[in-house]
Scaffold this motif. Structure first.
Motif, mmCIF file in Angstrom:
data_model
loop_
_atom_site.group_PDB
_atom_site.id
_atom_site.type_symbol
_atom_site.label_atom_id
_atom_site.label_comp_id
_atom_site.label_asym_id
_atom_site.label_seq_id
_atom_site.Cartn_x
_atom_site.Cartn_y
_atom_site.Cartn_z
ATOM 1 N N UNK A 35 0.902 -1.207 -0.099
ATOM 2 C CA UNK A 35 -0.030 0.157 -0.060
ATOM 3 C C UNK A 35 0.968 1.085 0.048
ATOM 4 N N UNK A 83 5.965 9.441 4.256
ATOM 5 C CA UNK A 83 7.215 9.147 4.179
ATOM 6 C C UNK A 83 7.883 9.374 5.618
ATOM 7 N N UNK A 126 17.093 5.409 3.348
ATOM 8 C CA UNK A 126 16.618 4.572 4.624
ATOM 9 C C UNK A 126 15.168 4.527 4.246
ATOM 10 N N UNK A 140 14.731 1.704 2.027
ATOM 11 C CA UNK A 140 15.132 0.418 2.709
ATOM 12 C C UNK A 140 14.261 -0.164 3.643
ATOM 13 N N UNK A 141 13.344 0.598 4.292
ATOM 14 C CA UNK A 141 12.180 0.280 5.212
ATOM 15 C C UNK A 141 11.381 -0.452 4.367
ATOM 16 N N UNK A 177 11.947 -2.692 2.298
ATOM 17 C CA UNK A 177 12.235 -4.164 2.311
ATOM 18 C C UNK A 177 12.748 -4.904 3.367
ATOM 19 N N UNK A 193 9.732 3.121 -2.240
ATOM 20 C CA UNK A 193 9.491 2.288 -1.101
ATOM 21 C C UNK A 193 8.543 1.114 -1.408
#
Lengths: 234, 291
Positions: A80, A87, A95, A98-99, A101, A147
Motif C-alpha cells: 500500500x 514518508x 533509508x 530500505x524500510x 524491504x 519504497x
C-alpha cells in the motif's frame, strides 16, 4: 487474484463501506474512482489491514487477508502506497527505501531492487542522503512509490498518487504506474483524477457513499451517461 | 583558572552519564509519545542489583553491568508488555493514562525496594572509589573516567544500532510515522516492547556506573527522573543527538552551579535552565541541530 466480497467497514459507530465487492485480476490496472468521502481510501485501508471489515471477506490468492495482522499483509506482496506519501520525514531517502524491504525475500534482494528503483527514479539517487521531508512533492511521491516497489509487490495499491502535484508531474506519475504494470505488477489505483485514470486503466469501479454503483472497462465508463455528468463534467 | 577547568572536567564526565540516562528516556518518548516517569526509579533498581551483587557476592560494579542491564531490559519488557500496552487497547483511555501508569510503577518500585532494603543510604566501596590521576594540575577520578568511557561506548553502539540495523531503523520509523511503519511490515507493538527494554537497559547502565561514586537509597529515583526529563527537554523530545547535548549541558551546569553558587543550588541550576529553555527555545537543542 485479489477479491473483495461484500465488506462493511466502520470507524466506530460510523459505517463507511456498505457491502463493497470487487476483484482485481492478475496484471490488471483497476481503478476505484469516486468523490471525496466515497470510501476509496477506506477500501485500501481495509485491504492492507489498518481497518478490519466488520463483515465480508478480503482474499488474496486464497489467503484471508482480513484475518492477517496489518503488519503481515506486506509480506504477502500486497503493498500500500498511502495517501499523502507518509514518508519517514527525518530519515534519508535511501533509508526510506530500505524500510520498504524488511520482509525476508525483499531483504535478500535489497541491493538489486534499490538499483532498479534508482534506475526508475534517477532523482532519488541524486538525493539519496537527503532527509525525505526536504524533498519536493513530486520527489516525495517517487520516494513513496520506490519504497513500495522495494517490497517486491505482487499487487501495488496507490492512494491518490497525483494529489497535490503539478499537471506535468501527474502525467509522469501515471507513466510510471504504466511501466510498473508492464513489469508484471498488478495495480489497484484510487483516484479523483477521473478522466486520466479511466484512460489508463483496464477496469474501473465507481464508489458513491460507500457503495459500488458502477463498474466496467475504462472506455465503457467514459461513455456512461452518469459518469460523464458526475465526474467528467460533460 | 585551574578550578574552572577542574569544574568543567567534572561536569563533562558527569554529563556523559546524564547523556546515557537521557538517550534511554528520549527513545521511549519518541516511539510511544509518552514521558516515562519511572525512568529514575528503574535506574535505582539497577543500582540495587549492582549493590547486592557487590556486597553479597563480591562482584565488581563494572562486571555487574552484564547482569544489571539484561535484568532491567527484561523488567522493561515486562512493564511495557503487561502494564503499558494493555492501556492502548481501551480506546476511551487517553495516552496520558500511560504516563500515570509509569508514575504508579515508579512508586511501587521505590516502596518495594524500601521494604526490602530499608531507607538507609548504602555505598559500594571499591579499590578505585577514591582513586584519582592528574593531568597537569587537573585531577581526574578514575571511576568517573571509566564510567564516561563506558557511557560513550554504549552511546556510540546505540547510534550504530539505530542507523545501521533494520531493527534500529524500524524503531526510528515507528517514532516518525506509526501507521506508515505498520504498512511497511513493522510490528509496532513489538517495537514498543523492545524500545522500552532498551531504554531501561541504558539507564541501568548509567545507574551501575554511578554506584562506585554515589550513594544508593530508595528515593533517588525521583530526582533522577526529573533530571532525565530536563535532559530530554533540553535536547528536544525524541532526539538522540539532543539528549547527548542535553546531558552534557546539565552536567556542566550542575558542576558550575555547585561551585560558584553553593552545593545546595546544584538542582536549582538545572531546573532554571529547564524553564529558560521552555520559554526561549521550545523544542530544545533539536531546533538548532535539526537532528
Amino acid at each position: 487474484m485479489l477479491s473483495i466480497e461484500n465488506i462493511d467497514v466502520r470507524y466506530g459507530d460510523l459505517q463507511v463501506l456498505w457491502g463493497v465487492s470487487f476483484e482485481v485480476r492478475e496484471r490488471e490496472i483497476v481503478v476505484l474512482v469516486g468523490a471525496n468521502g466515497a470510501g476509496k481510501s477506506t477500501t485500501l485501508k481495509a485491504i492492507s489491514g489498518i481497518l478490519k471489515p466488520s463483515s465480508g471477506s478480503i482474499r488474496f490468492d486464497g489467503i484471508h487477508l482480513d484475518q492477517v495482522p496489518s503488519d503481515k499483509v506486506i509480506g504477502y506482496g500486497v503493498v500500500h502506497v498511502p495517501e499523502a506519501r507518509r514518508l519517514f520525514r527525518e530519515m534519508s531517502v535511501e533509508e526510506n527505501l530500505i524500510m520498504g524491504s524488511l520482509s525476508r525475500p525483499a531483504k535478500a534482494k535489497r541491493k538489486e531492487t534499490l538499483e532498479y528503483v534508482y534506475g526508475l527514479f534517477p532523482r532519488l539517487r541524486e538525493r539519496r542522503k537527503q532527509a525525505a521531508g526536504t524533498l519536493s512533492g513530486g520527489e516525495q511521491q517517487m520516494c513513496a512509490i520506490g519504497r513500495g516497489l522495494m517490497a517486491l509487490p505482487r499487487v501495488l495499491m496507490f492512494d491518490e498518487p497525483s494529489l497535490g502535484l503539478a499537471p506535468i508531474l501527474v502525467q509522469e506519475v501515471f507513466e510510471i504506474v504504466k511501466r510498473i504494470k508492464e513489469e508484471g505488477v498488478t495495480i489497484l489505483l484510487v483516484e479523483q483524477n477521473v478522466r486520466q485514470t479511466l484512460a489508463l486503466c483496464d477496469r474501473a469501479y465507481v464508489l458513491e457513499n460507500g457503495r459500488v454503483v458502477l463498474h466496467g472497462t475504462g472506455s465503457e465508463l467514459m461513455a456512461d451517461g452518469h459518469v460523464k455528468e458526475a465526474y467528467l463534467g460533460l | 583558572m585551574d578550578v574552572f577547568l577542574q569544574i568543567l572536567v567534572a561536569g563533562f564526565l558527569k554529563g556523559g552519564l546524564y547523556a546515557l540516562i537521557g538517550i534511554g528516556m528520549t527513545l521511549i518518548m519518541g516511539v510511544m509519545g509518552i514521558i516515562n516517569l519511572a525512568h529514575g526509579q528503574l535506574m535505582m533498581v539497577a543500582m540495587y542489583v549492582t549493590f547486592v551483587l557487590h556486597s553479597f557476592f563480591g562482584v565488581d560494579p563494572y562486571l555487574s553491568l552484564f547482569v544489571a542491564m539484561p535484568a532491567l531490559f527484561l523488567l522493561g519488557v515486562v512493564i511495557q508488555k503487561y502494564l503499558l500496552n494493555p492501556l492502548i487497547k481501551a480506546e476511551t483511555i487517553l495516552p496520558e493514562n500511560q504516563v500515570l501508569m509509569t508514575v504508579g510503577i515508579g512508586m511501587v518500585l521505590t516502596e518495594v525496594i524500601r521494604f526490602i532494603f530499608k531507607s538507609d543510604y548504602k555505598s559500594v566501596t571499591t579499590s578505585y572509589t577514591g582513586a584519582t590521576f592528574f593531568l597537569g594540575s587537573i585531577s581526574f577520578s578514575w571511576a568517573l573516567v571509566v564510567a564516561f568511557g563506558i557511557a560513550v561506548a554504549f552511546t556510540v553502539a546505540m547510534f550504530f544500532f539505530l542507523i545501521k540495523t533494520d531493527l534500529g531503523r524500524s524503531i526510528r520509523a515507528t517514532a516518525q510515522d506509526k501507521d506508515a511503519a505498520i504498512l511497511m511490515g513493522v510490528n509496532t507493538r513489538r517495537i514498543t516492547v523492545i524500545t522500552f527494554g532498551l531504554g531501561t537497559a541504558l539507564v541501568a547502565c548509567a545507574g551501575t556506573l554511578l554506584v562506585p561514586v554515589y550513594y544508593v537509597f530508595p528515593d533517588l529515583g525521583g530526582p533522577f527522573t526529573a533530571k532525565a526529563f530536563i535532559i530530554t527537554i533540553l535536547g528536544g523530545l525524541g532526539s538522540t543527538v539532543g539528549a547527548i547535548f542535553g546531558g552534557v549541558t546539565l552536567g556542566l551546569a550542575e558542576s558550575l552551579g555547585a561551585t560558584y553558587l553553593g552545593m545546595e543550588y546544584e538542582d536549582i541550576v538545572g531546573l532554571t535552565i529547564f524553564v529558560l529553555v521552555l520559554l526561549f527555545l521550545p523544542g530544545g537543542f533539536k531546533r538548532l541541530t535539526k537532528v
